[in-house]
Each structure stands twice: as C-alpha cells, then as structure tokens.
Design an enzyme around this catalytic site. Structure first.
Site, PDB file in Angstrom:
ATOM      1  N   ASP A   1      27.975 -75.274  38.886  1.00 50.79           N
ATOM      2  CA  ASP A   1      28.535 -76.502  38.475  1.00 50.79           C
ATOM      3  C   ASP A   1      28.583 -76.485  36.925  1.00 50.79           C
ATOM      4  O   ASP A   1      28.232 -75.521  36.275  1.00 50.79           O
ATOM      5  CB  ASP A   1      27.196 -77.280  38.439  1.00 50.79           C
ATOM      6  CG  ASP A   1      26.721 -77.569  40.125  1.00 50.79           C
ATOM      7  OD1 ASP A   1      27.739 -78.010  40.834  1.00 50.79           O
ATOM      8  OD2 ASP A   1      25.610 -77.691  40.361  1.00 50.79           O
TER       9      ASP A   1
ATOM     10  N   TYR B   1      19.022 -67.850  41.574  1.00 52.39           N
ATOM     11  CA  TYR B   1      19.126 -69.117  40.792  1.00 52.39           C
ATOM     12  C   TYR B   1      17.798 -69.296  39.692  1.00 52.39           C
ATOM     13  O   TYR B   1      16.552 -69.051  40.410  1.00 52.39           O
ATOM     14  CB  TYR B   1      19.431 -70.290  41.461  1.00 52.39           C
ATOM     15  CG  TYR B   1      20.684 -70.402  41.910  1.00 52.39           C
ATOM     16  CD1 TYR B   1      21.907 -70.875  41.226  1.00 52.39           C
ATOM     17  CD2 TYR B   1      21.036 -70.277  43.246  1.00 52.39           C
ATOM     18  CE1 TYR B   1      23.033 -71.175  42.043  1.00 52.39           C
ATOM     19  CE2 TYR B   1      22.102 -70.130  43.794  1.00 52.39           C
ATOM     20  CZ  TYR B   1      23.172 -70.525  43.438  1.00 52.39           C
ATOM     21  OH  TYR B   1      24.388 -70.828  43.934  1.00 52.39           O
TER      22      TYR B   1
ATOM     23  N   TYR C   1      23.412 -75.495  48.262  1.00 49.49           N
ATOM     24  CA  TYR C   1      23.566 -76.437  46.852  1.00 49.49           C
ATOM     25  C   TYR C   1      22.108 -76.480  46.349  1.00 49.49           C
ATOM     26  O   TYR C   1      21.040 -76.984  47.164  1.00 49.49           O
ATOM     27  CB  TYR C   1      23.973 -77.802  47.400  1.00 49.49           C
ATOM     28  CG  TYR C   1      25.681 -77.669  47.603  1.00 49.49           C
ATOM     29  CD1 TYR C   1      26.687 -78.170  46.698  1.00 49.49           C
ATOM     30  CD2 TYR C   1      25.987 -77.646  49.184  1.00 49.49           C
ATOM     31  CE1 TYR C   1      27.866 -77.853  46.767  1.00 49.49           C
ATOM     32  CE2 TYR C   1      27.184 -77.544  49.282  1.00 49.49           C
ATOM     33  CZ  TYR C   1      28.055 -77.689  48.235  1.00 49.49           C
ATOM     34  OH  TYR C   1      29.506 -77.684  48.631  1.00 49.49           O
TER      35      TYR C   1
END
Ligand SMILES: [Zn+2]
Ligand SMILES: [Zn+2]
Length: 440
Positions: free
Chosen positions: A263, A330, A402
């Site tokens: 993103d 992440y 996501y």
C-alpha cells in the site's frame, strides 16, 4: 520423379533464377546454398541438353530451356557456339529477380541501424500477397516436398549480408532487434526489443505509490489540487527507478513490473521487493548496472533504495506476476479503542497462527478488483505490547492476504480478524513489509 526430371518440368513451365530453382530442393544435400544447388542442377541439365542437341527440335530443346528460362550462361555459350543465339532473358517467375537483389535491402537496413546499440538481430520478411500465393501454387503444382520458403531464403540472405558488414550475429530466439523487410517494395523497419532491468527495491518512507498516480481531478493535465503536477503523489517507485533507466537507455517508454505491491502508506523493508523495469525502444542497451544503481539510489535518497540490479527478460516478468507464490512477513502497529490485557494479546497470537483466513475482496479496493473470496494461510503471528492500547503484530502469511482488513475485519468480510477475536474495535496504524520470501 528424380530431381533432374522435376527441375526440367519446372524450367519448361517458368523462368527460374538459381536461388528459386535450388530452393525447391533445399532439404537435399548439406552445406550447400540454394544458389549453388540451382547452378548444379542447371549444369547437369545443360550437359544433358548438350548430349541431346542434335536429336531435338531446337525450339523446344532442353538446352534452349536452360539458356532462356534458366538464364544459364553455360547453356547459352553452347548455343552460341553453334550460332544459335537465344535472345530472351526473362525475370524469375517466383522472385522476379529480387533474391539476387537482396543486398539493396541489407544496405538500407545497415543505414537504419547506425546509432543503435545491439549485439544480435533477426530479419523478418514480408512478401506481397501475389508473390506468396504464386509460390504456394507453384509448390503444389510441382509437388515440392523438399523445398524451403522464399521468406527464409530472403531472411537468410539479408541476415548474412548484415552480419558480414556489421559483425552482429543473428539470433532466432531472443534478438535485440528485428529488421522487418519487404524486398518487393524496398520497405525496411526496425523493431527494437525492450531492455529489462531487474532488481529489488526497498521503500524507506510511507506515502509513495508503486506506479505513477495520475491526479483524479484533472486526469493528468495539471490543476490546483495537484499543484499543476498532474499527479496525486509527486513521487512513485516507478519514476524513481524508471526515469534514470529511461535516460541511460534513451528509450521512449517504460513499464514497471513488481512482484505484487505494498500500500502507499506501507514501507517495504528487509531485502526488498523484486521488480523488473521495462524500457521500450531503447537506443542503448549496454551500460554499467553498478553505476546505474548508485545513480538511482543517489537521486532517491531517503525514499527508496534498489540493489542487485541485473539484465532481465520477459520470462522473469511472467514469474514475478505469480507473486502469490511468495510468502510475506508484515509488521503492523495496531491501536485498540480500550486497554488490552496480556491474555488478549496471547489469544491473538494463538488464533492467528497456523490458520486459514477467509477474505472477501476488501471494500476499499472493490472499485478496481473483482469481488472474490480468497482463503489465505497465516503461518505465524507474534504480538508485542507497545502501550496499554497499542501492540505490534508480526505476521508471516501467504502472499495476497490483505493485512489491514485482517486487523479491522472489514465488517465481517475478513474472518477471523483481530477485531473479531477480541470483539473490540482495532485500527491499523502503520504497516511495513519486513520480508518477501520467494516461493520458488
Ligand atoms: Zn528467383
Ligand atoms: Zn490535478
């Protein structure tokens, strides 16, 4: 029917140059150019014609056929010797004399190649419709089973001539450029194949999109909202990497291919994300990648960083696009709207490890993505407390999950989620991609 009988039939029907006659037997014999093949056949027919000279009607004699329709000097000389002069020299029925002339095209191509950097090339030939059809009919009529096409004859002749003058090699699989030629109209066009530079990028700050993001207000024309830049973000990874490469290659256009994308507000850390930058119509294709790396990193200092640059190709882009094969790690900072206990943090760790997440396409990307359900696997989640209502999550999961929605639950479209596990509101604050682990 043997070779000589068939060749005689062909010559009795049509004038044929050495190349075009030889080409009908191209698969017979090794290490022989079609021109030599044609000459050899015509020589033998001349000898046979010579033997028959006094037994044949001159008008239809084999010698006369080879002299005229074969435009063959030896047959002509014999007839002259007997004071029987053949006058006509008709042009080749198949190529209209153009195969003999292919040097004209080769020289034209060499002119156009000046100033271009390349090491390999390929010649592609286009023939006028009438010529191609005539060749097909001819082959069918004479049942040519060991022939070669006129196209490959031209392409080999022109390629050889370009090679002899420039020293550049012909490459059938991955040529740097293609010379497109139509020898009947003297048309020559160059098609330069793209240059591909691959590598990995790290994004050190938030707020940079991967591709150039055109301003939605003015559609790139420039307006007050975008301060007349035409862009929603002044920088993009595509431009930070691509513009120096475009400059060095003197190319016309570029395309950025990433192995997935983060993103805009996420950083990309660790060893970085694989990419390939494609430059279309480059004039230069040999340059120092180490220097290029320094230039890019200097210009983009503090924003992004590239490393491990290499010359890539189309196949690598295809592999990059299968980014879902990669797994990712992440780091996400999460804020809860009330204080949170150690047990609750442990529960997140427990539930979000070794689990499959059902995820419906997030609402925020629905305008550009199909509404699908994906099942994505989380290998492991680690949780660290930052304050009474904030925690850092480290999530190792399958590519394509996501992560923001994994926190918020996206109104039940992602399940389970941090919010659904604790039944409280959870807000993602900061996202970093720590590592992309190649699935190959
Ligand atoms: Zn010909
Ligand atoms: Zn604008």
């Amino acid at each position: 029917m043997n070779i000589l009988e068939k060749a005689e039939q062909m010559l009795r029907a049509h004038p044929l140059c050495d190349y075009c006659l030889g080409r009908q037997f191209a698969l017979l014999g090794f290490g022989l150019e079609n021109k030599s093949r044609g000459k050899a056949i015509k020589s033998l027919l001349t000898m046979e014609g010579h033997r028959l000279l006094h037994n044949e009607e001159l008008a239809s004699s084999l010698l006369r056929v080879v002299a005229i329709n074969g435009s063959f000097d030896m047959a002509r000389d014999i007839l002259m010797h007997f004071s029987k002069f053949p006058q006509e020299k008709p042009a080749c029925f198949l190529c209209e004399g153009q195969v003999e002339n292919s040097a004209v095209i080769a020289y034209k191509a060499i002119e156009e190649l000046k100033g271009l950097e390349f090491s390999t090339f390929l010649v592609g030939v286009e023939l006028p419709h009438r010529i191609a059809e005539r060749e097909d009919e001819f082959k069918a009529r004479f049942n040519v089973t060991h022939g070669e096409s006129m196209k490959s004859q031209f392409s080999r002749n022109i390629g050889k001539q370009i090679y002899e003058i420039t020293g550049k090699e012909v490459d059938y699989r991955k040529p740097d450029l293609v010379v497109l030629a139509n020898p009947f109209t003297n048309f020559v066009q160059l098609q330069t194949n793209p240059v591909y530079v691959g590598g990995k990028y790290r994004k050190l700050v938030r707020g940079i999109p991967q591709s150039r993001w055109v301003c939605g207000e003015c559609n790139g024309k420039g307006c007050e909202i975008c301060s007349w830049t035409g862009k929603r973000y002044s920088d993009s990874i595509e431009e930070l990497i691509g513009i120096p490469i475009l400059k060095i290659t003197k190319g016309e256009e570029m395309a950025f291919h990433g192995s997935g994308r983060e993103d805009v507000d996420a950083r990309m850390l660790g060893f970085g994300r694989p990419f390939v930058l494609e430059v279309k119509k480059p004039k230069t294709r040999f340059f120092d990648l180490k220097k290029l790396e320094l230039t890019i990193n200097d210009n983009a200092k503090g924003k992004i960083e590239v490393h491990d640059l290499y010359f890539a190709n189309k196949n690598i882009i295809r592999r990059l696009k299968k980014a879902e094969a990669n797994s990712k790690i992440y780091r996400m900072i999460v804020m809860f709207d009330q204080s949170i206990s150690d047990e609750e943090l442990q529960k997140i760790e427990r539930v979000l490890s070794d689990v499959t997440i059902r995820q419906q396409t997030p609402q925020r990307v629905l305008h550009r993505r199909a509404d699908l359900r994906r099942d994505k696997y989380i290998y492991k989640t680690k949780v660290k407390r930052l304050s009474y209502n904030q925690a850092e999550l480290q999530i190792h999961c399958q590519g394509g999950l996501y992560i923001k929605e994994l926190i918020t639950g996206d109104k039940g479209r992602t399940n389970p989620s941090v919010a659904s596990i604790l039944r409280i509101k959870a807000t993602p604050l900061q996202l970093d991609v720590l590592e992309i682990i190649s699935g190959e």
